[in-house]
Design a protein around this motif. Structure first.
Motif: not given
Length: 651
Positions: A411-429
């Protein structure tokens, strides 16, 4: 004429414990405490033996806190004599990071000087740490660092800390933090060049101190060198076993390993069970012996609630073990259900129920990006194009690799730190009817150990799990697909024990609201998922409760809440009553009820509730015709479980 006595408190982690403890252990730990006693314008502490320096001039620097612990009427000469005698007990080779450390020494000194003790939050820190999954996994390594019995002349190899700390979400960070704390704790630094007359100097260190050394004292042990510290131990522990010994006593050395083994297996947090050695020739140990009429060694005296209840003289290992068991049983009677044979309940697996089904990921992402394209006025810090690019270039490849077969490439090594902002942005729209693919992304990703561990670090508004959960408990009608995926996402969060604990502590109210509505939902698939989440919560609590019962530990656990348990059990029994179609749902609900009741600390409140709710008749009704399907529950193992819960746990 009295002299003030102060306690200097240092944090060996330099603030890292406060910042990282939840991430590493699942529990908030404010500091890794080192203490010293300051009296007669001198600071005295224990590490590589007893050291004396000017206040605030040790290698630990300035104290984090200074606590006034009272005044002493003892003169400096008497205290100097006491310290010199204590050096025979508090030697470098006896130091242990958890069991016999600077705080053991400081507590003893303060007991001698004032009759008091150090604060409970300092004394209880080792037990708090060891109650975490990370602490339990790390205990053998810490013992090997400080308690190894290496033959003379042979070096003790450092343990593999990376392997030992693998129970942590970040093993490398945990290993480096442990090594740093251990080196700080066991070090004294150079002794003050102006050590006052009458004090034995500490040998200068010619190389950096190392904690890897043979340690004769390896059990969780208190040392009482004066009546005041011994009385403090009696006041703060329900049960105390005192071992009166002396360095010249041959029989004492024969029985000592048995006593240490009992201490290692039975010592508990402050307020529980304590084991202490009292050497008649060290400090004022003889005064303690005189107070209780001890004239020969070895003598063991057993105390309950500060009162002497039994005395044992001589070398008799089996009798010593028996008397310790009787004392602990008397002080901490086991849970009444432990005396009941519950084979059906004990056969229930405590592994969480996880939802591992992988949909067509390309189709799922196409549906989500299609919903994003349909938003006419996109708002938020991340543009629509950036969101779509991140989903296609980062999130989708990660999920495909994470859910692939074991034979697939690493499995690739993926940084997750930008995921919260991504989820929040999608959920608000997006509306809830369009949002369930995002929840499904989290459901699948939580099956990845690294991703689940990363979620343990997200608190409050930073936690996408909490944000997505909160949207499922609004008062208006929630789309079925959204409810279903949130329930399954929450169930998969229990793949990580630390994350499970964090969610129980921080989202208990929201999870309960979600379960109360979904356990009675019209859709059977939703009810099944809700029953699975309820079971995972009960199984998580059951593991901790069984461990506490085995350890005879009745300390307060923040995960426990009597009102919550009353609400949950009421909802589960009502759900069992209403469930007429699915035997599997009845099975999961009954198993959940069994695990909540088996060693619940709240049976005093729950017993009348179970009677009022007619729990026994409701459960047995599922076995009768029409109770669940035309013929009632058919599977033998489910019938056995229902009967056992109804007849043995319900009044």
């Amino acid at each position: 004429m009295t002299t003030p006595v102060k306690l200097y408190i240092y944090d060996l982690s330099n603030g890292l414990a406060q910042q990282l403890s939840v991430q590493l252990t699942g529990r908030q730990i404010e500091g890794i405490w080192h203490t010293s006693v300051v009296v007669f314008d001198k600071e005295i502490f224990y590490g590589q033996g007893i050291s004396v320096t000017q206040p605030g001039k040790s290698h630990h620097g300035a104290p984090l806190r200074i606590v006034d612990v009272g005044e002493t009427a003892i003169d400096e000469e008497t205290f100097t004599e006491y310290l010199n005698a204590m050096r025979e007990q508090y030697t470098a080779d006896k130091y242990h990071l958890l069991d016999f450390n600077c705080n053991s020494f400081t507590n003893d000194c303060i007991g001698f000087l004032t009759g008091g003790s150090i604060p409970d939050y300092i004394k209880s820190l080792p037990t708090d740490f060891l109650s975490t999954p990370f602490g339990q996994a790390l205990r053998p390594t810490i013992d090997s660092m400080f308690g190894g019995r290496t033959p003379p002349g042979l070096p003790t190899p450092p343990p593999d800390l990376r392997t030992a700390t693998s129970a942590s979400p970040d093993p490398a960070l945990a290993a480096s933090l442990l090594q740093a704390v251990a080196a700080q704790a066991a070090s004294n630094g150079a002794a003050s060049s102006s050590s006052p007359p009458g004090y034995l100097p500490t040998p200068a260190l010619t190389s950096p101190p190392t904690p890897f050394q043979a340690a004769p004292l390896t059990a969780p042990m208190n040392v009482s060198t004066n009546p005041a510290s011994f009385h403090s131990l009696l006041r703060t522990n329900r049960a105390v076993v005192a071992f009166f010994t002396s360095a010249t006593c041959g029989p004492c050395r024969m029985i000592e390993p048995v006593f240490e083994d009992l201490a290692r297996n039975n010592s508990r947090a402050d307020g529980g069970v304590a084991f202490t050695k009292i050497d008649l020739a060290v400090g004022m140990g003889g005064a303690v012996a005189t107070e209780y009429g001890v004239r020969v060694t070895p003598t063991f005296i057993f105390f309950k609630d500060g009162v002497k209840i039994h005395e044992l003289k001589g070398v008799n290992g089996p009798e010593l073990r028996t008397q310790v068991d009787l004392l602990i049983y008397d002080a901490f009677p086991p849970h009444p259900h432990t005396a009941i044979s519950l084979p059906a309940i004990e056969s229930v697996s405590l592994e969480p129920i996880l939802f591992k089904q992988v949909p067509n990921l390309d189709t799922m992402f196409a549906k989500l990006t299609g919903s994003i394209d349909g938003v006419s006025s996109w708002t938020g810090p991340v543009t629509k194009a950036q969101v779509k690019q991140t989903l296609s270039k980062t999130v989708l490849p990660f999920l495909k690799a994470s859910t692939a077969t074991p034979s697939s490439p690493q499995q690739p090594s993926v940084p997750f730190d930008h995921w919260p902002a991504l989820a929040s942005n999608i959920a608000s729209n997006l509306g809830l009817s369009e949002l369930f693919p995002l929840v499904d992304i989290w459901r699948l990703a939580l099956l990845n150990a690294k991703f689940a561990a990363w979620n343990t670090t997200k608190k409050g508004s930073e936690s996408p799990i909490k944000m997505l959960l909160a949207k499922a408990i609004r008062p208006d009608n929630i789309p079925r697909n959204y409810l279903l995926t949130v329930l399954r996402m929450m169930s998969n969060a229990f793949s990580n024990q630390i994350l499970a604990r964090e969610l129980i502590l921080s989202t208990r109210s929201d999870v309960t609201s979600l379960l109360v509505t979904t356990l009675w939902h019209d859709d059977a698939t939703v009810r099944m998922s809700a029953a699975s989440l309820a079971f995972n919560i009960a199984a998580h609590l059951q593991k901790r409760r069984v461990d506490k019962v085995k350890a005879r530990d009745d300390s307060t656990d923040p995960e426990e809440d009597a009102d919550w348990e009353v609400e949950m059990i009421s909802a589960i029994i009502e759900a069992v009553k209403l469930e007429n179609g699915s035997e599997d749902i009845v099975h999961r609900l009954t198993a959940c009820l069994a695990l909540l009741l088996r060693v619940s600390p709240f049976m005093e409140q729950l017993t009348p509730l179970l009677e009022i709710l007619q729990s026994r008749s409701i459960l047995k009704g599922k076995l009768e015709k029409g109770g669940c399907g035309e013929a009632g529950v058919a599977k033998k193992e489910v019938r056995n479980l229902i009967l056992e819960v109804a007849e043995k746990l319900c009044p």
